[in-house]
Design a protein around this motif. Structure first.
Motif, PDB file in Angstrom:
ATOM      1  N   PRO A   1       0.816  -1.237   0.000  1.00 26.67           N
ATOM      2  CA  PRO A   1       0.000   0.000   0.000  1.00 26.67           C
ATOM      3  C   PRO A   1       0.834   1.265   0.000  1.00 26.67           C
ATOM      4  O   PRO A   1       0.493   2.258  -0.660  1.00 26.67           O
ATOM      5  CB  PRO A   1      -0.816  -0.136   1.287  1.00 26.67           C
ATOM      6  N   LYS A   2       1.946   1.219   0.731  1.00 29.16           N
ATOM      7  CA  LYS A   2       2.808   2.400   0.772  1.00 29.16           C
ATOM      8  C   LYS A   2       3.463   2.662  -0.576  1.00 29.16           C
ATOM      9  O   LYS A   2       3.597   3.808  -1.009  1.00 29.16           O
ATOM     10  CB  LYS A   2       3.867   2.227   1.854  1.00 29.16           C
TER      11      LYS A   2
ATOM     12  N   LYS B   1       2.258   1.785  -3.511  1.00 27.73           N
ATOM     13  CA  LYS B   1       1.215   2.272  -4.416  1.00 27.73           C
ATOM     14  C   LYS B   1       0.915   3.749  -4.176  1.00 27.73           C
ATOM     15  O   LYS B   1       0.724   4.533  -5.104  1.00 27.73           O
ATOM     16  CB  LYS B   1      -0.063   1.441  -4.209  1.00 27.73           C
ATOM     17  N   GLN B   2       0.876   4.122  -2.885  1.00 29.42           N
ATOM     18  CA  GLN B   2       0.605   5.527  -2.541  1.00 29.42           C
ATOM     19  C   GLN B   2       1.720   6.442  -3.042  1.00 29.42           C
ATOM     20  O   GLN B   2       1.458   7.537  -3.559  1.00 29.42           O
ATOM     21  CB  GLN B   2       0.441   5.646  -1.025  1.00 29.42           C
TER      22      GLN B   2
END
Length: 261
Positions: free
Chosen positions: A14-15, A17-18
């Motif tokens: 997730p990090k 992708k962010q």
């Protein structure tokens, strides 16, 4: 390795992708901004805002606006970015009246020409007309019929080395002494082609030579202050300095020695 220090791949995705999303957003914002600037630039250069709408002239007194505009060559309707300000200023400084010139653009489409003229030092009397003589020795072509009162009037001079010398000496005097002079008449003698006769605003007459004009005239206020203002006459500054009162019906010649300071 302790369990609490281990970060699983599932937690890192997730990090990542962010971070990639923020980077993509910044790139998109940059491209959109660049595209918008290009569009606005095209619109601006095609609009009247990019064309010279007005040219203003400031600081001029001797030279008329139309002469400044003609010499500068800035035409309304041309591109504001097509004007070479330094080139325009150089053209203006070729005019005899112009000492300094500055050209600047005030947004969106007005050019301002600021003129600093050479000081007016005297007037030359010629053919019943009066012509301005500037501090640089240039004589303006356009004369006037009105008797000048704002600078000394020169009579009997020609445009030669004598006039050049006269203007140089006059320019070395303080302005307050220049303003005390009403007329300077070239009255050459056999022994001195540079002899001049001055008529002062306070009513005195001065006999002098251009060779030592500024050196001697610098003392005029001090000399005049020692004289009786009701008794006019000639202050001779050719060699030393002495006063000779005008003769009247009731008295003969009267001379008073005045030491030069």
């Amino acid at each position: 390795m302790k369990k609490e220090n281990v970060v699983s791949i599932e937690d890192r995705i997730p990090k990542l992708k962010q971070h990639r999303k923020k980077k993509a957003n910044r790139r998109l914002f940059f491209l959109l901004t660049l595209f918008l600037i290009l569009i606005l630039s095209v619109v601006y250069f095609q609009s009247p805002l990019s064309h010279v709408k007005k040219v203003e002239v400031t600081g001029n007194e001797l030279i008329p606006d139309d002469k400044v505009l003609a010499a500068g060559g800035i035409s309304t309707g041309t591109s504001v970015w097509g004007v070479n300000k330094n080139s325009v200023a150089d053209k203006l400084k070729k005019l005899p009246e112009v000492k300094k010139a500055e050209v600047r653009l005030t947004f969106p489409n007005t050019y301002v020409i600021s003129i600093q003229e050479h000081d007016k030092k005297a007037y030359l009397s010629r053919d019943s007309r009066y012509y301005v003589i500037l501090e640089n020795g240039k004589i303006l072509d356009k004369g006037t019929d009105a008797m000048p009162v704002d600078a000394p009037l020169l009579r009997g001079f020609k445009e030669d080395k004598v006039l050049e010398k006269m203007m140089k000496e006059l320019g070395e005097l303080p302005s307050e002494i220049q303003q005390m002079i009403s007329e300077i008449n070239l009255t050459p003698k056999d022994t001195d082609q540079y002899h001049v006769t001055l008529y002062m605003n306070d009513g005195f007459e001065v006999s002098a030579t251009i060779r030592t004009f500024s050196e001697k005239m610098i003392h005029y206020p001090s000399i005049a202050s020692q004289l009786d203002p009701s008794r006019k006459g000639v202050i001779d500054l050719e060699v030393g300095s002495f006063f000779k009162a005008y003769e009247t019906e009731d008295e003969g010649t009267d001379e008073e020695g005045q030491n030069q300071e």
